[in-house]
Design an enzyme around this catalytic site. Structure first.
Site, short mmCIF file in Angstrom:
data_model
loop_
_atom_site.label_atom_id
_atom_site.label_comp_id
_atom_site.label_asym_id
_atom_site.label_seq_id
_atom_site.Cartn_x
_atom_site.Cartn_y
_atom_site.Cartn_z
N ASP A 54 -6.31 5.27 9.92
CA ASP A 54 -7.68 5.48 9.45
C ASP A 54 -8.19 4.24 8.73
O ASP A 54 -9.38 3.92 8.79
CB ASP A 54 -7.73 6.63 8.44
CG ASP A 54 -7.53 7.97 9.09
OD1 ASP A 54 -7.75 8.08 10.32
OD2 ASP A 54 -7.15 8.92 8.38
N GLU A 68 -9.63 14.93 13.70
CA GLU A 68 -9.04 15.13 12.38
C GLU A 68 -9.65 16.37 11.75
O GLU A 68 -10.39 17.13 12.41
CB GLU A 68 -9.25 13.89 11.48
CG GLU A 68 -8.41 12.70 11.92
CD GLU A 68 -8.23 11.62 10.86
OE1 GLU A 68 -8.77 11.77 9.73
OE2 GLU A 68 -7.54 10.62 11.15
N HIS A 121 0.82 -1.22 0.00
CA HIS A 121 0.00 0.00 0.00
C HIS A 121 0.85 1.26 0.00
O HIS A 121 0.35 2.36 0.22
CB HIS A 121 -1.00 -0.02 1.16
CG HIS A 121 -2.29 -0.68 0.75
ND1 HIS A 121 -2.34 -1.67 -0.20
CD2 HIS A 121 -3.56 -0.48 1.13
CE1 HIS A 121 -3.59 -2.05 -0.38
NE2 HIS A 121 -4.36 -1.34 0.42
C1 LIG Z 1 -5.95 3.50 1.51
C2 LIG Z 1 -4.78 3.81 2.39
C3 LIG Z 1 -4.98 4.40 3.62
C4 LIG Z 1 -3.92 4.69 4.46
N1 LIG Z 1 -4.16 5.26 5.67
C5 LIG Z 1 -3.14 5.52 6.49
C6 LIG Z 1 -3.36 6.09 7.78
O1 LIG Z 1 -4.48 6.37 8.16
N2 LIG Z 1 -2.30 6.33 8.58
C7 LIG Z 1 -1.02 6.01 8.19
O2 LIG Z 1 -0.10 6.22 8.98
N3 LIG Z 1 -0.77 5.49 6.99
C8 LIG Z 1 -1.79 5.25 6.12
N4 LIG Z 1 -1.53 4.72 4.89
C9 LIG Z 1 -0.13 4.53 4.47
C10 LIG Z 1 0.44 3.23 4.99
O3 LIG Z 1 0.85 3.40 6.33
C11 LIG Z 1 1.65 2.86 4.16
O4 LIG Z 1 1.21 2.51 2.88
C12 LIG Z 1 2.46 1.75 4.79
O5 LIG Z 1 3.52 1.50 3.91
C13 LIG Z 1 1.70 0.47 5.13
O6 LIG Z 1 1.33 -0.28 4.00
P1 LIG Z 1 1.73 -1.81 3.85
O7 LIG Z 1 1.48 -2.53 5.09
O8 LIG Z 1 1.07 -2.26 2.61
O9 LIG Z 1 3.31 -1.72 3.64
P2 LIG Z 1 4.14 -1.85 2.30
O10 LIG Z 1 3.75 -0.75 1.39
O11 LIG Z 1 4.07 -3.22 1.78
O12 LIG Z 1 5.61 -1.59 2.85
C14 LIG Z 1 6.05 -0.29 3.25
C15 LIG Z 1 7.54 -0.31 3.57
O13 LIG Z 1 7.77 -1.04 4.76
C16 LIG Z 1 8.57 -2.17 4.51
N5 LIG Z 1 7.99 -3.27 5.29
C17 LIG Z 1 6.82 -3.93 5.09
N6 LIG Z 1 6.63 -4.85 6.04
C18 LIG Z 1 7.70 -4.78 6.87
C19 LIG Z 1 8.09 -5.50 8.03
N7 LIG Z 1 7.35 -6.47 8.54
N8 LIG Z 1 9.26 -5.16 8.61
C20 LIG Z 1 10.03 -4.16 8.11
N9 LIG Z 1 9.71 -3.47 7.01
C21 LIG Z 1 8.56 -3.77 6.39
C22 LIG Z 1 8.52 -2.40 3.02
O14 LIG Z 1 9.67 -3.05 2.52
C23 LIG Z 1 8.39 -1.00 2.50
O15 LIG Z 1 9.63 -0.36 2.44
C24 LIG Z 1 -2.59 4.41 4.04
C25 LIG Z 1 -2.37 3.84 2.79
C26 LIG Z 1 -3.45 3.53 1.97
C27 LIG Z 1 -3.19 2.93 0.64
#
Ligand SMILES: Cc1cc2nc3c(=O)[nH]c(=O)nc-3n(C[C@H](O)[C@H](O)[C@H](O)COP(=O)(O)OP(=O)(O)OC[C@H]3O[C@@H](n4cnc5c(N)ncnc54)[C@H](O)[C@@H]3O)c2cc1C
Ligand SMILES: *[C@@H]1O[C@H](CO)[C@@H](O)[C@H](O)[C@H]1NC(C)=O
Ligand SMILES: *[C@@H]1O[C@H](CO)[C@@H](O)[C@H](O)[C@H]1NC(C)=O
Ligand SMILES: *[C@@H]1O[C@H](CO)[C@@H](O)[C@H](O)[C@H]1NC(C)=O
Length: 527
Positions: A168, A284, A100
C-alpha cells in the site's frame, strides 16, 4: 543457544579507532588483518548516526549498535559479513532498509547496522534495470535490495511497464518487504510480492554471494523469501513486468452487516474471469469507527459533501465496514471499464446509496498513502509510537473474530484511532516452500491494526493487542502474525509450526554463527 552474540560495543569501537589511528599516522598496520582498512573507513559511530539506527517507525524499542556501516558496493557487504563470520568473536549485523519495522527488527544491539539507504545513494539510479529476456520476449526488472518500491514504480513506468504486486505504501525497501511477504489489495490475485520474484542475489551469513532461483540454489531462494533477514542479505531481486495501465476506477462501498461484507469480499476475490475483464485488480477493506472524519492518513477518499451522512451512519452502527476495490484501465478499455465494473459489483449487498467512486491515475492510485504521510509529517504526527498488530485470520473463524475482537474488545476499549484494515486473500497464490507463514485454509483474512499513539499512552494499545491475541488463543482461532514479533523461542516455534525445523536447519546452514538480523529475536535474543 550459543553465547557468541555477546560482542562488546567497545571492541568494535576500539578496532575502528585503532585502524583509523594507524592509517593516519602511517605506521605499520598490525590490526588491519582484524578489520580490513578499506572497511574501517565505512563505519560511522557519531551520536547522530547511532541514534538513527537505534530507533524505527514503531518508536517503541531502542537498541544501541556499536556502529553503522555505509556500504558503497555489494563487495563491501560481503567483506563485512565475511569478516564477522570468520572472527573468533563474531558480531551481529542487520540490514536496515527504511527502518519501517515497528519492533526493532532492523536493530542490532552492540553490533553493526548496514545502512541500505547509503548504498542506494551511492548507486544513484543504477539499482533498477528494466530488460527484455530475448528468448521469451518477456520483460523483467532487476532491482537492488536497497531500492524503494516508489523508485521501482517510477523506473518501470518510464518503459510503459509495471509489476503487479505492490504494498500500500511504497517508501519501503525491496529487501525489507521481501523479508516479510509484501501484501496489499493486489495479493488475492497476484500473490504477495514474494510470489513474484524470479531470481535473487543474496549475501549469506557466511559472506558468500549466491544467485538463486527456483532452479538454482532453490533452498536459499525459498528460505530467504519471507525469511525475516535470517539467512542472507538480499542485494538483487528479479521481477516480471506487464504493460502498465493508465488509470484506475477506485470504488468504496459501505456495510453495517459483517457477514454480508465478508460474503461480498469473498465473492469478489473468487472471480477469475476467463478473459480477465471480469476480475478486479485490487481489493481491500477497512473499518470506520467513532464520530471522527471518515478518512484517515492511509487515504483520503470520501467526497467532503458526503462526510456528514457517513458520520451519521457510523454513529448509528458503531462500526461500518468499508469494501474497497479497484479496476485498472487504459485507452483501449476506457469505454468498457464502467460496464465491466458494474457487472462485477451487481448483486453486492452494500447499504443502498453508499457507494463512492473515484477515477484517478494509476500512479496516483499506487502512491495513495504518500499524501497522508506528508500531511502527518507536517503536523509532527508521523514520528510517533506505532504499536501495530497485523494478523492473518482463517476465513472459517473471521465472524468469531468480528464478534470477539471488533465488536467486543475494540468497541469497549474505544482507543483504536488509526486505520484498521481487513481483507481476504487466496492461499493458492502463496508458495508454502517459502518462509512466510499463513493460516492453513484456502482463504484467509489479513487484519491490520495500524495504531498511532502518543508517547505516554502506547501501552494501552499493547494491552489491547495482547487481549486480542489472548482472545484468539482462548477461542481456538489459529491466527498467524504478519510482521511477527515474539519474545521467546517457543513462540517462534509455534509461529512457524511445521516450518520451524526447516527454518532452524537453514539457519545453521546459511548463517551458522547466527550473525544476521538479531532484532527479530528468533535465534539470538540480542541480550
Ligand atoms: C507506513 C507503513 C506502511 C506499510 N505498508 C505495508 C504494506 O502495505 N504491505 C506490507 O506488506 N507491509 C507494509 N509495511 C510493513 C513493511 O513491509 C515492513 O516495515 C518491512 O520491514 C519493510 O520496511 P523496511 O524496508 O524499512 O525494512 P526494515 O524495517 O529496515 O527491515 C525489516 C527486516 O528486514 C531485514 N532486511 C532489510 N533489508 C534487507 C535486505 N536487503 N535483505 C535481507 N534482509 C533485509 C532487516 O534486517 C529487518 O530484520 C508498512 C510499514 C509502514 C511503516
Ligand atoms: C544456474 O547457475 C549457473 C551458474 O551460476 C548458470 O550458468 C545457469 O545458467 C543457471 N541455471 C538456471 C536454470 O538459471
Ligand atoms: C477519467 O478521468 C479522465 C481524466 O480526467 C477522463 O479523461 C476519462 O474520461 C475519465 N474516464 C472515465 C471512464 O470516467
Ligand atoms: C469513544 O471515544 C470517542 C473519542 O475519544 C468519544 O467521542 C466517544 O464518546 C467514545 N465512545 C464511547 C462509546 O465511549
Amino acid at each position: 543457544m550459543t553465547e557468541n552474540f555477546q560482542f562488546p560495543t567497545y571492541f568494535i569501537a576500539i578496532l575502528i579507532t585503532i585502524t583509523r589511528l594507524i592509517s593516519t599516522i602511517g605506521k605499520p598496520k598490525p590490526w588491519t588483518n582484524l578489520l580490513p582498512q578499506k572497511l574501517s573507513d565505512k563505519f560511522l559511530d557519531d551520536p547522530e548516526s547511532i541514534k538513527l539506527a537505534s530507533s524505527d517507525y514503531g518508536n517503541l524499542v531502542q537498541e544501541i549498535p556499536a556502529a553503522i556501516f555505509n556500504p558503497s558496493s555489494i563487495n563491501d557487504i560481503m567483506s563485512l559479513i565475511k569478516f564477522s563470520h570468520q572472527s573468533s568473536i563474531p558480531f551481529n549485523i542487520a540490514a536496515r532498509g527504511q527502518g519501517h519495522s515497528t519492533r526493532g527488527q532492523a536493530m542490532v544491539r552492540d553490533g553493526v547496522v548496514v545502512d541500505m539507504a547509503h548504498l542506494r545513494k551511492q548507486r544513484n539510479g543504477r539499482g533498477i534495470e528494466v530488460f527484455e529476456d530475448s528468448s521469451t520476449g518477456k520483460f523483467y526488472v532487476d532491482v537492488g535490495g536497497e531500492q524503494l518500491w516508489i523508485d521501482v514504480l517510477h523506473s518501470t513506468l518510464e518503459h510503459g511497464l509495471t509489476l503487479m504486486s505492490w504494498t500500500d505504501y511504497l517508501y519501503l525497501t525491496v529487501g525489507g518487504t521481501l523479508s516479510n511477504a509484501g501484501i496489499s489489495g493486489q495479493t488475492f490475485r497476484y500473490g504477495p510480492q514474494i510470489s513474484n520474484v524470479d531470481e535473487m542475489d543474496v549475501v549469506t551469513g557466511k559472506g558468500d554471494f549466491v544467485t538463486c532461483s527456483t532452479r538454482n540454489n532453490s533452498e536459499l531462494f525459498y528460505t530467504v523469501l519471507g525469511g525475516l533477514g535470517q539467512f542472507g542479505l538480499i542485494t538483487r531481486a528479479r521481477i516480471a513486468l506487464e504493460p502498465a495501465p493508465k488509470r484506475v476506477k477506485w470504488v468504496r462501498m459501505l456495510y453495517n452487516d459483517f457477514s454480508v461484507f465478508t460474503k461480498d469480499q469473498e465473492y469478489l476475490i473468487s472471480l477469475k474471469g476467463k478473459n480477465q475483464s471480469h476480475a478486479l485488480h485490487y481489493l481491500e477493506g477497512l473499518l470506520l469507527m467513532h464520530q471522527g472524519p471518515p478518512d484517515n492518513w492511509r487515504s483520503s477518499f470520501f467526497p467532503l459533501s458526503d462526510h456528514s451522512r457517513i458520520i451519521s451512519l457510523v454513529t448509528k452502527h458503531s462500526i461500518i465496514y468499508c469494501l474497497e476495490v479497484a479496476k485498472y484501465y487504459d485507452d483501449h478499455t476506457q469505454n468498457t471499464v464502467d460496464e465491466e465494473l458494474q457487472v462485477m459489483l451487481q448483486g453486492l449487498n452494500y447499504i443502498p446509496g453508499f457507494i463512492f467512486e473515484k477515477n484517478i491515475s494509476y500512479f496516483g492510485f499506487l502512491n495513495r498513502v504518500r499524501s497522508g504521510e506528508l500531511k502527518l509529517q507536517s503536523q509532527g504526527l508521523w514520528d510517533v509510537p506505532h504499536p501495530w498488530l497485523n494478523l492473518f485470520v482463517p476465513k472459517s473463524r473471521i465472524s468469531d473474530f468480528d464478534s470477539g475482537v471488533f465488536k467486543e474488545i475494540v468497541l469497549k476499549r474505544n482507543i483504536t484511532t488509526g486505520p484498521v484494515l481487513i481483507y481476504p486473500m487466496n492461499h493458492y497464490k502463496w508458495d508454502d516452500r517459502m518462509s512466510a507463514v499463513i493460516p492453513d485454509e484456502e482463504v484467509f483474512y489479513t487484519v491490520g491494526f495500524l495504531h498511532s499513539s502518543g508517547f505516554d499512552d502506547w501501552e494501552a494499545f499493547d494491552i489491547q493487542n495482547r487481549e486480542i491475541l489472548q482472545f484468539c488463543e482462548n477461542a481456538g482461532i489459529k491466527v498467524k502474525q504478519y510482521l511477527p514479533h515474539y519474545k521467546t523461542q517457543q513462540d517462534w516455534a509455534n509461529h512457524f509450526g511445521m516450518k520451524w525445523m526447516g527454518f532452524t536447519e537453514k539457519k545453521s546452514k546459511f548463517d551458522p554463527r547466527m550473525i544476521l538480523s538479531p532484532g527479530q529475536r528468533i535465534f539470538n535474543n540480542n541480550n
